[in-house]
Enzyme design. Structure first.
Site, PDB file in Angstrom:
ATOM      1  N   TYR A 143      37.852  26.954  36.925  1.00 60.13           N
ATOM      2  CA  TYR A 143      37.546  28.363  37.189  1.00 60.13           C
ATOM      3  C   TYR A 143      38.475  29.267  36.373  1.00 60.13           C
ATOM      4  CZ  TYR A 143      36.780  32.651  39.936  1.00 60.13           C
ATOM      5  OH  TYR A 143      36.487  33.931  40.344  1.00 60.13           O
ATOM      6  N   GLU A 145      40.602  28.709  33.789  1.00 56.08           N
ATOM      7  CA  GLU A 145      40.536  28.606  32.325  1.00 56.08           C
ATOM      8  C   GLU A 145      39.155  29.023  31.813  1.00 56.08           C
ATOM      9  OE1 GLU A 145      43.180  28.500  30.791  1.00 56.08           O
ATOM     10  OE2 GLU A 145      44.518  26.862  31.329  1.00 56.08           O
ATOM     11  N   LYS A 147      37.351  31.395  33.054  1.00 59.59           N
ATOM     12  CA  LYS A 147      37.376  32.860  33.016  1.00 59.59           C
ATOM     13  C   LYS A 147      38.260  33.366  31.873  1.00 59.59           C
ATOM     14  CE  LYS A 147      34.890  34.083  36.711  1.00 59.59           C
ATOM     15  NZ  LYS A 147      33.770  35.043  36.705  1.00 59.59           N
ATOM     16  N   ASN A 172      40.998  39.687  45.018  1.00 63.42           N
ATOM     17  CA  ASN A 172      40.277  39.264  46.236  1.00 63.42           C
ATOM     18  C   ASN A 172      39.477  40.398  46.879  1.00 63.42           C
ATOM     19  OD1 ASN A 172      42.728  37.521  45.824  1.00 63.42           O
ATOM     20  ND2 ASN A 172      41.709  36.336  47.425  1.00 63.42           N
ATOM     21  N   ARG A 184      36.107  31.016  51.574  1.00 62.00           N
ATOM     22  CA  ARG A 184      37.269  31.857  51.268  1.00 62.00           C
ATOM     23  C   ARG A 184      37.870  32.379  52.572  1.00 62.00           C
ATOM     24  NH1 ARG A 184      34.839  35.286  46.322  1.00 62.00           N
ATOM     25  NH2 ARG A 184      32.892  34.693  47.330  1.00 62.00           N
ATOM     26  N   ASN A 188      36.213  32.668  56.395  1.00 59.48           N
ATOM     27  CA  ASN A 188      36.680  31.576  57.272  1.00 59.48           C
ATOM     28  C   ASN A 188      37.329  32.128  58.532  1.00 59.48           C
ATOM     29  OD1 ASN A 188      35.864  29.532  55.588  1.00 59.48           O
ATOM     30  ND2 ASN A 188      37.892  28.655  55.269  1.00 59.48           N
ATOM     31  N   GLN A 207      52.158  32.741  51.702  1.00 57.76           N
ATOM     32  CA  GLN A 207      51.578  33.206  50.431  1.00 57.76           C
ATOM     33  C   GLN A 207      50.888  34.548  50.673  1.00 57.76           C
ATOM     34  OE1 GLN A 207      50.364  30.834  52.384  1.00 57.76           O
ATOM     35  NE2 GLN A 207      48.265  30.213  51.947  1.00 57.76           N
ATOM     36  N   GLN A 273      51.703  34.449  45.329  1.00 50.81           N
ATOM     37  CA  GLN A 273      51.639  35.882  45.620  1.00 50.81           C
ATOM     38  C   GLN A 273      50.650  36.551  44.666  1.00 50.81           C
ATOM     39  OE1 GLN A 273      55.539  37.516  44.877  1.00 50.81           O
ATOM     40  NE2 GLN A 273      55.640  36.675  42.824  1.00 50.81           N
TER      41      GLN A 273
HETATM   42  P1  NAD Z   1      29.288  34.439  44.831  1.00 50.53           P
HETATM   43  O1  NAD Z   1      29.493  32.980  44.792  1.00 50.53           O
HETATM   44  O2  NAD Z   1      28.793  35.068  46.115  1.00 50.53           O
HETATM   45  O3  NAD Z   1      28.301  34.917  43.675  1.00 50.53           O
HETATM   46  C1  NAD Z   1      28.131  34.236  42.464  1.00 50.53           C
HETATM   47  C2  NAD Z   1      26.639  34.240  42.132  1.00 50.53           C
HETATM   48  O4  NAD Z   1      26.429  33.612  40.859  1.00 50.53           O
HETATM   49  C3  NAD Z   1      25.798  33.457  43.157  1.00 50.53           C
HETATM   50  O5  NAD Z   1      24.662  34.206  43.513  1.00 50.53           O
HETATM   51  C4  NAD Z   1      25.427  32.181  42.407  1.00 50.53           C
HETATM   52  O6  NAD Z   1      24.221  31.600  42.876  1.00 50.53           O
HETATM   53  C5  NAD Z   1      25.340  32.691  40.976  1.00 50.53           C
HETATM   54  N1  NAD Z   1      25.547  31.655  39.950  1.00 50.53           N
HETATM   55  C6  NAD Z   1      26.540  30.728  39.901  1.00 50.53           C
HETATM   56  N2  NAD Z   1      26.391  29.961  38.794  1.00 50.53           N
HETATM   57  C7  NAD Z   1      25.294  30.416  38.130  1.00 50.53           C
HETATM   58  C8  NAD Z   1      24.637  30.033  36.933  1.00 50.53           C
HETATM   59  N3  NAD Z   1      25.073  29.004  36.198  1.00 50.53           N
HETATM   60  N4  NAD Z   1      23.524  30.736  36.562  1.00 50.53           N
HETATM   61  C9  NAD Z   1      23.049  31.763  37.312  1.00 50.53           C
HETATM   62  N5  NAD Z   1      23.638  32.151  38.466  1.00 50.53           N
HETATM   63  C10 NAD Z   1      24.752  31.490  38.864  1.00 50.53           C
HETATM   64  O7  NAD Z   1      30.681  35.115  44.396  1.00 50.53           O
HETATM   65  P2  NAD Z   1      31.152  36.634  44.340  1.00 50.53           P
HETATM   66  O8  NAD Z   1      32.328  36.761  45.204  1.00 50.53           O
HETATM   67  O9  NAD Z   1      30.005  37.545  44.526  1.00 50.53           O
HETATM   68  O10 NAD Z   1      31.665  36.717  42.833  1.00 50.53           O
HETATM   69  C11 NAD Z   1      30.903  37.325  41.804  1.00 50.53           C
HETATM   70  C12 NAD Z   1      31.701  37.321  40.507  1.00 50.53           C
HETATM   71  O11 NAD Z   1      32.925  38.034  40.682  1.00 50.53           O
HETATM   72  C13 NAD Z   1      32.074  35.924  40.022  1.00 50.53           C
HETATM   73  O12 NAD Z   1      31.974  35.880  38.619  1.00 50.53           O
HETATM   74  C14 NAD Z   1      33.526  35.786  40.433  1.00 50.53           C
HETATM   75  O13 NAD Z   1      34.231  34.924  39.594  1.00 50.53           O
HETATM   76  C15 NAD Z   1      34.020  37.221  40.308  1.00 50.53           C
HETATM   77  N6  NAD Z   1      35.184  37.463  41.182  1.00 50.53           N
HETATM   78  C16 NAD Z   1      35.032  37.577  42.533  1.00 50.53           C
HETATM   79  C17 NAD Z   1      36.141  37.786  43.328  1.00 50.53           C
HETATM   80  C18 NAD Z   1      36.031  37.962  44.817  1.00 50.53           C
HETATM   81  O14 NAD Z   1      37.063  38.106  45.488  1.00 50.53           O
HETATM   82  N7  NAD Z   1      34.866  37.996  45.423  1.00 50.53           N
HETATM   83  C19 NAD Z   1      37.423  37.833  42.756  1.00 50.53           C
HETATM   84  C20 NAD Z   1      37.530  37.671  41.371  1.00 50.53           C
HETATM   85  C21 NAD Z   1      36.402  37.496  40.596  1.00 50.53           C
HETATM   86  N1  UDP Z   2      43.326  30.112  53.000  1.00 51.45           N
HETATM   87  C1  UDP Z   2      43.730  29.764  54.287  1.00 51.45           C
HETATM   88  N2  UDP Z   2      42.777  29.327  55.154  1.00 51.45           N
HETATM   89  C2  UDP Z   2      41.458  29.237  54.830  1.00 51.45           C
HETATM   90  C3  UDP Z   2      41.046  29.605  53.525  1.00 51.45           C
HETATM   91  C4  UDP Z   2      42.010  30.034  52.628  1.00 51.45           C
HETATM   92  O1  UDP Z   2      44.912  29.859  54.628  1.00 51.45           O
HETATM   93  O2  UDP Z   2      40.659  28.835  55.699  1.00 51.45           O
HETATM   94  C5  UDP Z   2      44.352  30.619  52.058  1.00 51.45           C
HETATM   95  C6  UDP Z   2      44.337  29.964  50.687  1.00 51.45           C
HETATM   96  O3  UDP Z   2      45.133  28.804  50.678  1.00 51.45           O
HETATM   97  C7  UDP Z   2      44.915  31.083  49.812  1.00 51.45           C
HETATM   98  C8  UDP Z   2      44.429  32.358  50.495  1.00 51.45           C
HETATM   99  O4  UDP Z   2      44.078  31.991  51.826  1.00 51.45           O
HETATM  100  O5  UDP Z   2      46.320  31.056  49.860  1.00 51.45           O
HETATM  101  C9  UDP Z   2      43.223  32.976  49.808  1.00 51.45           C
HETATM  102  O6  UDP Z   2      42.263  31.961  49.629  1.00 51.45           O
HETATM  103  P1  UDP Z   2      40.812  32.248  49.035  1.00 51.45           P
HETATM  104  O7  UDP Z   2      40.157  30.931  48.845  1.00 51.45           O
HETATM  105  O8  UDP Z   2      40.135  33.266  49.866  1.00 51.45           O
HETATM  106  O9  UDP Z   2      41.079  32.972  47.637  1.00 51.45           O
HETATM  107  P2  UDP Z   2      42.040  32.642  46.382  1.00 51.45           P
HETATM  108  O10 UDP Z   2      43.001  31.543  46.721  1.00 51.45           O
HETATM  109  O11 UDP Z   2      41.108  32.269  45.292  1.00 51.45           O
HETATM  110  O12 UDP Z   2      42.753  33.914  46.190  1.00 51.45           O
END
Ligand code: NAD
Ligand code: UDP
Length: 311
Positions: A143, A145, A147, A172, A184, A188, A207, A273
């Protein structure tokens, strides 16, 4: 405008599609439904400006559009680690295909990058000029790398082919329409609290993360897309930082749950962090989050409570 949203049936994508339709644009929502769902966009299907395309961005596609928001990619660790090769293909081949499309039809393209490009950061809060501390061979690398390469591709298509690009680094983000099994932390903890199940804190819970409400994020995305002459990258997130243990206690208080907190092993490479420095977003986009965490969490809790009541 005609606007393509890849990953449009996902959590953030569905909110973005809804907002763009509301502004009067024509929206093409492209998704392979790996983590997205038709339910997220069901209410948009009757809108004459909305079109749904089932497609996987690892395969090329040609569409006539003015804007591309490239969001397709699973975002939750359990989902992006389910098929890591597919995850990195989505970020690398998928972004190449979307950049090729943008180049051919002269569309502007915005890439949804992530705070994960900073890895386990040694600079706090994270500024855009920080290059990050990412493990290239760990379980999060597919994920992180992926991105990072997507950002490189964006910059190279821009420098080499003059493609009009925008890069945002999303921190987040949470809100209604996160999948119940997303894995996430926000979904959860809320679902566990509402069901009266144990709240699973990974590690000791010291964290930190900083949580942004989805409406604020979507506003920032659109401002960045329509901002003249600024490619980014720009951080978009809410600087309100909390430890995961504090966050668990907050969810228990807000839901009035009797759930107990239990501690589970910390996954490998879990960043210690994370907090966005949003000075550039404030200055260039006039953007800052408007929804405080309590208000945003209440809306999210209401959403999951209604979903669970449906059974
Ligand atoms: P999500 O998993 O709900 O949405 C991702 C969507 O992409 C899904 O609908 C999935 O079916 C679709 N998808 C995955 N692979 C695909 C492919 N190969 N072809 C077509 N569709 C595909 O996640 P989200 O939280 O809505 O995230 C959306 C974007 O924002 C992602 O690129 C994610 O990396 C980025 N992002 C999200 C967060 C966050 O906190 N939610 C943080 C950082 C970056
Ligand atoms: N986490 C947790 N319990 C859960 C799910 C996640 O304590 O049931 C922690 C996880 O280890 C991380 C933080 O919550 O430290 C955020 O996790 P998430 O998967 O939401 O996002 P990311 O780690 O990608 O920021």
């Amino acid at each position: 405008m005609r606007i393509l949203v890849t990953g449009g049936a996902g959590f953030i994508g569905s909110h973005l599609c809804e907002r763009l339709l509301h502004e009067g644009h024509e929206v093409l929502c492209l998704d392979n439904f790996f983590t997205g769902s038709k339910r997220n966009i069901a209410r948009l299907l009757g809108n004459s400006g909305f079109e749904l395309i089932r497609h996987d961005i690892t395969e090329p596609i040609l569409l006539e559009v003015d804007r591309v928001y490239n969001l397709a990619c699973p975002a939750s660790p359990i989902h992006y680690q389910y098929n890591p090769v597919k995850t990195i293909k989505t970020s690398v081949m998928g972004t190449i295909h979307m950049l090729g499309l943008a180049k051919r039809v002269r569309a502007r393209i915005l890439q949804a990058s992530t705070s994960e490009v900073y890895g386990d950061p040694q600079v706090h809060p994270q500024t855009e000029e920080y290059w990050g501390n990412v493990n290239p061979i760990g379980i999060r690398s597919c994920y992180d790398e992926g991105k990072r390469v997507a950002e490189t591709l964006m910059m190279d298509y821009h420098r080499q082919n003059g493609v009009d690009i925008r890069i945002i680094r999303i921190f987040n983000t949470y809100g209604p329409r996160m999948a119940i099994n997303d894995g996430r932390v926000v979904s959860n903890f809320i679902v566990q609290a509402l069901r009266g199940e144990d709240i699973t804190v990974y590690g000791e819970g010291d964290q930190t993360r900083s949580f942004c409400y989805v409406d604020d994020l979507v506003e920032g995305m659109i401002r960045m897309m329509e901002c003249a002459g600024f490619t980014g990258p720009v951080n978009l997130g809410n600087p309100a930082e909390t430890t995961i243990l504090e966050f668990a206690r907050r969810i228990i208080a807000l839901t009035g749950s009797r759930s107990q907190i239990v501690f589970k092993p910390l996954p490998a490479d879990d960043p210690r962090q994370r907090q966005p420095d949003i000075a550039i977003a404030r200055e260039r986009l006039g953007w800052s989050p408007q929804v405080d965490v309590e208000t945003g969490l209440k809306k999210t809790i209401d959403y999951f409570a209604a979903l669970l009541a449906e059974g």
